[in-house]
Scaffold this motif. Structure first.
Motif, PDB file in Angstrom:
ATOM      1  N   HIS A 144      31.219 -18.251  -0.067  1.00 46.41           N
ATOM      2  CA  HIS A 144      32.452 -19.017   0.094  1.00 46.41           C
ATOM      3  C   HIS A 144      33.459 -18.685  -0.998  1.00 46.41           C
ATOM      4  O   HIS A 144      34.656 -18.584  -0.744  1.00 46.41           O
ATOM      5  CB  HIS A 144      32.136 -20.517   0.059  1.00 46.41           C
ATOM      6  CG  HIS A 144      31.266 -20.957   1.192  1.00 46.41           C
ATOM      7  ND1 HIS A 144      30.668 -22.195   1.233  1.00 46.41           N
ATOM      8  CD2 HIS A 144      30.883 -20.318   2.321  1.00 46.41           C
ATOM      9  CE1 HIS A 144      29.963 -22.302   2.345  1.00 46.41           C
ATOM     10  NE2 HIS A 144      30.071 -21.171   3.019  1.00 46.41           N
ATOM     11  N   THR A 145      32.975 -18.541  -2.219  1.00 46.87           N
ATOM     12  CA  THR A 145      33.876 -18.198  -3.325  1.00 46.87           C
ATOM     13  C   THR A 145      34.542 -16.847  -3.092  1.00 46.87           C
ATOM     14  O   THR A 145      35.760 -16.686  -3.296  1.00 46.87           O
ATOM     15  CB  THR A 145      33.109 -18.176  -4.652  1.00 46.87           C
ATOM     16  OG1 THR A 145      32.493 -19.444  -4.863  1.00 46.87           O
ATOM     17  CG2 THR A 145      34.054 -17.875  -5.812  1.00 46.87           C
ATOM     18  N   ALA A 146      33.761 -15.867  -2.659  1.00 44.85           N
ATOM     19  CA  ALA A 146      34.322 -14.539  -2.389  1.00 44.85           C
ATOM     20  C   ALA A 146      35.338 -14.590  -1.256  1.00 44.85           C
ATOM     21  O   ALA A 146      36.367 -13.906  -1.293  1.00 44.85           O
ATOM     22  CB  ALA A 146      33.194 -13.563  -2.046  1.00 44.85           C
ATOM     23  N   GLY A 147      35.068 -15.409  -0.258  1.00 40.47           N
ATOM     24  CA  GLY A 147      35.974 -15.489   0.887  1.00 40.47           C
ATOM     25  C   GLY A 147      37.288 -16.180   0.577  1.00 40.47           C
ATOM     26  O   GLY A 147      38.306 -15.902   1.211  1.00 40.47           O
ATOM     27  N   TRP A 148      37.280 -17.069  -0.405  1.00 41.38           N
ATOM     28  CA  TRP A 148      38.490 -17.838  -0.716  1.00 41.38           C
ATOM     29  C   TRP A 148      39.167 -17.402  -2.019  1.00 41.38           C
ATOM     30  O   TRP A 148      40.132 -18.032  -2.438  1.00 41.38           O
ATOM     31  CB  TRP A 148      38.142 -19.323  -0.821  1.00 41.38           C
ATOM     32  CG  TRP A 148      37.936 -19.955   0.510  1.00 41.38           C
ATOM     33  CD1 TRP A 148      36.771 -20.058   1.200  1.00 41.38           C
ATOM     34  CD2 TRP A 148      38.937 -20.564   1.323  1.00 41.38           C
ATOM     35  NE1 TRP A 148      36.970 -20.702   2.390  1.00 41.38           N
ATOM     36  CE2 TRP A 148      38.303 -21.028   2.496  1.00 41.38           C
ATOM     37  CE3 TRP A 148      40.320 -20.756   1.171  1.00 41.38           C
ATOM     38  CZ2 TRP A 148      38.986 -21.674   3.518  1.00 41.38           C
ATOM     39  CZ3 TRP A 148      40.984 -21.411   2.196  1.00 41.38           C
ATOM     40  CH2 TRP A 148      40.327 -21.854   3.343  1.00 41.38           C
ATOM     41  N   VAL A 149      38.706 -16.345  -2.624  1.00 41.16           N
ATOM     42  CA  VAL A 149      39.213 -15.963  -3.935  1.00 41.16           C
ATOM     43  C   VAL A 149      40.706 -15.630  -3.930  1.00 41.16           C
ATOM     44  O   VAL A 149      41.401 -15.813  -4.938  1.00 41.16           O
ATOM     45  CB  VAL A 149      38.389 -14.790  -4.510  1.00 41.16           C
ATOM     46  CG1 VAL A 149      38.659 -13.506  -3.732  1.00 41.16           C
ATOM     47  CG2 VAL A 149      38.647 -14.612  -6.000  1.00 41.16           C
ATOM     48  N   LYS A 150      41.235 -15.157  -2.800  1.00 39.62           N
ATOM     49  CA  LYS A 150      42.664 -14.802  -2.721  1.00 39.62           C
ATOM     50  C   LYS A 150      43.487 -15.848  -2.008  1.00 39.62           C
ATOM     51  O   LYS A 150      44.670 -15.648  -1.772  1.00 39.62           O
ATOM     52  CB  LYS A 150      42.806 -13.453  -2.007  1.00 39.62           C
ATOM     53  CG  LYS A 150      42.198 -12.301  -2.777  1.00 39.62           C
ATOM     54  CD  LYS A 150      42.423 -10.974  -2.045  1.00 39.62           C
ATOM     55  CE  LYS A 150      41.813  -9.828  -2.846  1.00 39.62           C
ATOM     56  NZ  LYS A 150      42.032  -8.514  -2.167  1.00 39.62           N
ATOM     57  N   TRP A 151      42.865 -16.996  -1.689  1.00 40.27           N
ATOM     58  CA  TRP A 151      43.600 -18.017  -0.948  1.00 40.27           C
ATOM     59  C   TRP A 151      44.561 -18.756  -1.861  1.00 40.27           C
ATOM     60  O   TRP A 151      44.260 -19.043  -3.018  1.00 40.27           O
ATOM     61  CB  TRP A 151      42.620 -19.005  -0.338  1.00 40.27           C
ATOM     62  CG  TRP A 151      43.304 -20.115   0.440  1.00 40.27           C
ATOM     63  CD1 TRP A 151      43.720 -20.070   1.730  1.00 40.27           C
ATOM     64  CD2 TRP A 151      43.611 -21.427  -0.042  1.00 40.27           C
ATOM     65  NE1 TRP A 151      44.287 -21.263   2.086  1.00 40.27           N
ATOM     66  CE2 TRP A 151      44.234 -22.122   1.027  1.00 40.27           C
ATOM     67  CE3 TRP A 151      43.451 -22.076  -1.271  1.00 40.27           C
ATOM     68  CZ2 TRP A 151      44.661 -23.426   0.900  1.00 40.27           C
ATOM     69  CZ3 TRP A 151      43.880 -23.382  -1.378  1.00 40.27           C
ATOM     70  CH2 TRP A 151      44.483 -24.051  -0.318  1.00 40.27           C
ATOM     71  N   MET A 185      38.816 -17.066   8.261  1.00 37.27           N
ATOM     72  CA  MET A 185      37.704 -17.813   7.664  1.00 37.27           C
ATOM     73  C   MET A 185      37.980 -19.309   7.751  1.00 37.27           C
ATOM     74  O   MET A 185      39.108 -19.749   7.585  1.00 37.27           O
ATOM     75  CB  MET A 185      37.533 -17.407   6.202  1.00 37.27           C
ATOM     76  CG  MET A 185      36.340 -18.059   5.533  1.00 37.27           C
ATOM     77  SD  MET A 185      36.302 -17.668   3.773  1.00 37.27           S
ATOM     78  CE  MET A 185      37.864 -18.374   3.272  1.00 37.27           C
ATOM     79  N   ALA A 186      36.959 -20.082   8.034  1.00 38.36           N
ATOM     80  CA  ALA A 186      37.142 -21.504   8.292  1.00 38.36           C
ATOM     81  C   ALA A 186      36.926 -22.335   7.040  1.00 38.36           C
ATOM     82  O   ALA A 186      35.987 -22.113   6.293  1.00 38.36           O
ATOM     83  CB  ALA A 186      36.182 -21.949   9.383  1.00 38.36           C
ATOM     84  N   LEU A 187      37.775 -23.307   6.871  1.00 34.00           N
ATOM     85  CA  LEU A 187      37.671 -24.215   5.734  1.00 34.00           C
ATOM     86  C   LEU A 187      36.429 -25.091   5.842  1.00 34.00           C
ATOM     87  O   LEU A 187      35.891 -25.547   4.843  1.00 34.00           O
ATOM     88  CB  LEU A 187      38.929 -25.082   5.669  1.00 34.00           C
ATOM     89  CG  LEU A 187      39.007 -26.139   4.573  1.00 34.00           C
ATOM     90  CD1 LEU A 187      38.958 -25.483   3.208  1.00 34.00           C
ATOM     91  CD2 LEU A 187      40.269 -26.972   4.723  1.00 34.00           C
ATOM     92  N   PHE A 188      35.954 -25.298   7.068  1.00 33.61           N
ATOM     93  CA  PHE A 188      34.852 -26.231   7.288  1.00 33.61           C
ATOM     94  C   PHE A 188      33.589 -25.863   6.537  1.00 33.61           C
ATOM     95  O   PHE A 188      32.761 -26.713   6.263  1.00 33.61           O
ATOM     96  CB  PHE A 188      34.542 -26.340   8.780  1.00 33.61           C
ATOM     97  CG  PHE A 188      33.866 -25.123   9.366  1.00 33.61           C
ATOM     98  CD1 PHE A 188      32.490 -24.967   9.284  1.00 33.61           C
ATOM     99  CD2 PHE A 188      34.601 -24.146  10.003  1.00 33.61           C
ATOM    100  CE1 PHE A 188      31.866 -23.858   9.824  1.00 33.61           C
ATOM    101  CE2 PHE A 188      33.977 -23.036  10.543  1.00 33.61           C
ATOM    102  CZ  PHE A 188      32.606 -22.890  10.455  1.00 33.61           C
ATOM    103  N   MET A 189      33.407 -24.595   6.197  1.00 35.14           N
ATOM    104  CA  MET A 189      32.160 -24.172   5.573  1.00 35.14           C
ATOM    105  C   MET A 189      32.057 -24.587   4.104  1.00 35.14           C
ATOM    106  O   MET A 189      30.973 -24.617   3.549  1.00 35.14           O
ATOM    107  CB  MET A 189      31.996 -22.652   5.688  1.00 35.14           C
ATOM    108  CG  MET A 189      31.665 -22.172   7.093  1.00 35.14           C
ATOM    109  SD  MET A 189      30.131 -22.873   7.713  1.00 35.14           S
ATOM    110  CE  MET A 189      28.938 -22.120   6.610  1.00 35.14           C
ATOM    111  N   ASP A 190      33.175 -24.875   3.474  1.00 31.58           N
ATOM    112  CA  ASP A 190      33.170 -25.075   2.026  1.00 31.58           C
ATOM    113  C   ASP A 190      32.237 -26.179   1.510  1.00 31.58           C
ATOM    114  O   ASP A 190      31.548 -25.968   0.532  1.00 31.58           O
ATOM    115  CB  ASP A 190      34.591 -25.313   1.528  1.00 31.58           C
ATOM    116  CG  ASP A 190      35.316 -23.995   1.246  1.00 31.58           C
ATOM    117  OD1 ASP A 190      36.425 -24.043   0.711  1.00 31.58           O
ATOM    118  OD2 ASP A 190      34.765 -22.935   1.566  1.00 31.58           O
TER     119      ASP A 190
END
Length: 220
Positions: A208-215, A1-6
């Motif tokens: 985005h929140t769901a994609g980064w929740v475990k980061w 997943m790309a950080l650029f989308m945040d």
């Protein structure tokens, strides 16, 4: 997943808030003037009073101008960062990041015009020319099927450009009735575009929140 989308979700919701606020601004700066009385001499006096007392409620307009200037500075700053770094993959930098600083410039133009003149009549012409740009980007999104929802994204871009493109017909039309009807049309366009921006932005926020929740950061 790309950080650029945040950052794109907050950009979209800010855009939505500004489009809805602009619909209110159009209403505030184009409120219909009462009909002139039948007596000619009284009509002249009435027009003079109206011209002095109902020119778009200057104190309210001046207060509203700070919103546009603040949003303009934010969008221009973050947009210039995007232009310099090109953080998005491939053509997404062109259709998603490049127009953002231009939105900041337009917001600053509106804010400064409202603060110093209380009117959008003069700046409606350059804003109309700027409105062509998001329309081109919207067609570009449709042509290359960019974003997860190209039709909705294209509609947002096209409507966002169509509103300023029609603005000279709102502020520079001699006929009161035609100017009033055009203002209603522009307000409707702005409201629809604002709701679309909010819809896409809210959907992107949860994704985005769901994609980064475990980061976790590299340092732990």
């Amino acid at each position: 997943m790309a950080l650029f989308m945040d950052p794109l979700d907050i950009f979209l919701m800010i855009l939505g808030a500004t489009l809805l606020s602009t619909a209110y601004t159009v209403w505030l700066t184009t409120r219909p003037i009462k009909e002139d009385p039948p007596n000619e001499q009284a009509a002249i006096v009435k027009r003079e009073v109206i011209s002095e007392e109902t020119i778009e409620c200057p104190p309210t307009i001046k207060a509203l101008s700070f919103y546009y200037m603040g949003i303009g500075v934010f969008a221009l700053t973050t947009g210039v960062w995007g232009l310099v770094t090109w953080p998005l993959p491939s053509s997404y930098n062109i259709v998603l990041m490049d127009p953002w600083p231009l939105f900041g410039v337009a917001a600053l133009i509106v804010g400064l015009a409202l603060y110093f003149t209380g009117s959008l009549m003069t700046v409606s012409i350059p804003l109309a020319f700027l409105g062509i740009i998001p329309i081109v980007y919207g067609i570009d999104i449709l042509k290359y099927h960019l974003t997860n929802e190209p039709a909705l994204a294209a509609a947002l871009y096209i409507l966002t450009g169509l509103a300023p493109l029609l603005s000279p017909l709102v502020y520079m039309t001699r006929s009161r009735n035609s100017s009033r009807y055009m203002s209603y049309l522009v307000m409707a366009i702005l409201v629809i575009a604002g709701l679309i921006a909010y819809l896409i932005g809210i959907e992107a926020t949860f994704a985005h929140t769901a994609g980064w929740v475990k980061w976790t950061p590299w340092y732990g």
